[in-house]
Design a protein around this motif. Structure first.
Motif, mmCIF file in Angstrom:
data_model
loop_
_atom_site.group_PDB
_atom_site.id
_atom_site.type_symbol
_atom_site.label_atom_id
_atom_site.label_comp_id
_atom_site.label_asym_id
_atom_site.label_seq_id
_atom_site.Cartn_x
_atom_site.Cartn_y
_atom_site.Cartn_z
ATOM 1 N N ALA A 85 0.826 -1.208 0.000
ATOM 2 C CA ALA A 85 0.000 0.000 0.000
ATOM 3 C C ALA A 85 0.861 1.260 0.000
ATOM 4 O O ALA A 85 0.550 2.248 -0.676
ATOM 5 C CB ALA A 85 -0.930 -0.017 1.208
ATOM 6 N N LEU A 128 -1.295 4.228 -1.337
ATOM 7 C CA LEU A 128 -2.695 3.984 -1.019
ATOM 8 C C LEU A 128 -2.857 3.796 0.492
ATOM 9 O O LEU A 128 -1.930 3.393 1.184
ATOM 10 C CB LEU A 128 -3.204 2.730 -1.740
ATOM 11 N N ARG A 129 -4.072 4.050 0.956
ATOM 12 C CA ARG A 129 -4.413 3.790 2.357
ATOM 13 C C ARG A 129 -5.731 3.019 2.372
ATOM 14 O O ARG A 129 -6.790 3.593 2.630
ATOM 15 C CB ARG A 129 -4.533 5.097 3.147
ATOM 16 N N PRO A 130 -5.661 1.716 2.054
ATOM 17 C CA PRO A 130 -6.904 0.941 1.962
ATOM 18 C C PRO A 130 -7.655 0.923 3.287
ATOM 19 O O PRO A 130 -7.082 0.685 4.343
ATOM 20 C CB PRO A 130 -6.425 -0.455 1.566
ATOM 21 N N ASN A 131 -8.943 1.208 3.193
ATOM 22 C CA ASN A 131 -9.793 1.256 4.375
ATOM 23 C C ASN A 131 -10.659 0.002 4.417
ATOM 24 O O ASN A 131 -11.693 -0.085 3.759
ATOM 25 C CB ASN A 131 -10.667 2.514 4.324
ATOM 26 N N GLU A 181 -9.226 -4.948 -3.446
ATOM 27 C CA GLU A 181 -9.156 -4.244 -4.726
ATOM 28 C C GLU A 181 -7.708 -3.912 -5.097
ATOM 29 O O GLU A 181 -7.303 -4.035 -6.256
ATOM 30 C CB GLU A 181 -9.978 -2.964 -4.659
ATOM 31 N N MET A 182 -6.908 -3.541 -4.095
ATOM 32 C CA MET A 182 -5.498 -3.244 -4.328
ATOM 33 C C MET A 182 -4.760 -4.483 -4.834
ATOM 34 O O MET A 182 -3.985 -4.408 -5.799
ATOM 35 C CB MET A 182 -4.861 -2.753 -3.022
ATOM 36 N N GLU A 202 -11.236 -2.708 0.228
ATOM 37 C CA GLU A 202 -10.281 -1.879 -0.503
ATOM 38 C C GLU A 202 -8.922 -2.551 -0.614
ATOM 39 O O GLU A 202 -8.217 -2.388 -1.609
ATOM 40 C CB GLU A 202 -10.152 -0.516 0.181
ATOM 41 N N GLN A 203 -8.562 -3.320 0.413
ATOM 42 C CA GLN A 203 -7.309 -4.064 0.329
ATOM 43 C C GLN A 203 -7.393 -5.124 -0.764
ATOM 44 O O GLN A 203 -6.433 -5.329 -1.527
ATOM 45 C CB GLN A 203 -6.989 -4.718 1.669
#
Length: 335
Positions: free
Chosen positions: A228, A233-236, A243-244, A240-241
């Motif tokens: 990340a 990125l800062r997956p919330n 998707e990353m 979202e993680q």
């Protein structure tokens, strides 16, 4: 005759490169399958000119270049590699290489590079290019596994270049492993290698001209924060993680499959990448997908990111029924 050393751990790569040599270049060819053999040959005077691979066991091409400089050995080196990262090309020039050519070497590109660095005189305009009397062309017998590994080296190099560009890093490339496994054997080997680690995995199916399989990309949970950070990125949360990871898998898997397809002249249709499991053990991942496989031709690639405690394990798993068609395609390349 110019003492020419062709150094590559792949017999198929050496065969392709020797075939690409200009017919009017008077050379005596010596071969080496790793960096240590190359240095031994150079010290004996067999490598005034060296065509050098980078990704090799025992001693890689970078180490060879560094050792040549350390010992003051006056070889003229052209690097011929599947690692096409801009960082790789910059590094080999800094270490003294005269030129860089991407694999598989194109005969015209090789000729132009040799002329550009003063190792070959250009043929007069309109004159036919004829062979050098007495040049021995080795009859190299290439096996299927070696040939497939070389195809994958070229493909993974293209994927690494794209990954390096996206993350702003330098990617360390391994020598891929190619094996025919019962799925239970592959399961046990991976479980032993990843003992105790929690993983997330993305899979993507592919098929083309009777060649089918799945790409499986394993991410280590302990490294997700570093991924990340590199992507800014800062997956919330887990969505979202996920998707990353799917976005990153699309880059690596897509580029690697595209590189293989181009070399063996097939067109792969690819499924959308799917998250196979998140924060799971290897045992759980294979339980989720074991019904799809019985026996598989497995290509294992582990990308490591230099300067970061970060690596990605990519498995290309070809179905048992794909092996015959894949073998015919590979044999066409060897011939």
């Amino acid at each position: 005759m110019i003492p020419l050393l062709v150094c590559d751990d792949s017999m198929m790569a050496r065969k392709q490169l020797i075939r690409a040599l200009p017919l009017d270049w008077p050379v005596h060819i010596t071969q080496a399958s790793n960096g240590q053999e190359a240095l031994d040959a150079i010290r004996k005077g067999h490598g005034r000119v060296v065509l050098l691979d980078l990704t090799m066991p025992l001693m890689d091409g970078y180490q060879v270049l560094a050792q040549l400089r350390a010992e003051g050995l006056a070889s003229q080196v052209i690097v011929v590699s599947g690692d096409v990262q801009e960082g790789a090309q910059r590094r080999v020039h800094e270490l003294g290489a005269l030129a860089f050519i991407s694999k598989p070497a194109d005969p015209d590109e090789l000729r132009e590079a040799l002329i550009a660095v003063g190792l070959l005189r250009p043929a007069p305009a309109g004159s036919p290019i004829t062979g050098v009397p007495g040049r021995a062309t080795p009859d190299l017998q290439v096996n299927f596994r070696d040939a497939l590994r070389e195809v994958c080296i070229v493909a993974m190099g293209r994927a690494a270049a794209l990954l390096a560009q996206v993350l702003g890093v330098f990617v360390r490339l391994p020598v891929p492993s190619v094996n025919l496994f019962e799925v239970s054997e592959l399961h046990m080997a991976l479980a032993d290698a990843q003992r105790g680690e929690r993983l997330s995995a993305v899979c993507q199916g592919f098929i083309g001209e009777s060649i089918a399989g799945e790409a499986l990309l394993l991410f280590h949970d302990a490294e997700s924060e570093e991924i990340a950070r590199l992507l800014d990125l800062r997956p919330n949360g887990e969505a979202e993680q996920a998707e990353m990871l799917l976005d990153l898998a699309s880059i690596l898997i897509g580029a690697c499959l595209s590189g293989i397809a181009e070399q063996i002249d097939v067109r792969f249709s690819q499924d959308h990448p799917q998250l196979l499991g998140q924060h799971a053990s290897v045992e759980r991942l294979f339980q989720l997908n074991s019904r799809r496989w019985r026996k598989t031709l497995a290509v294992e690639i582990s990308y490591a990111i230099e300067g970061h405690d970060l690596h990605f394990d990519l498995l290309l798993l070809f179905t048992e029924t794909s092996i015959a068609r894949l073998t015919r395609k590979i044999h066409y390349l060897m011939d």
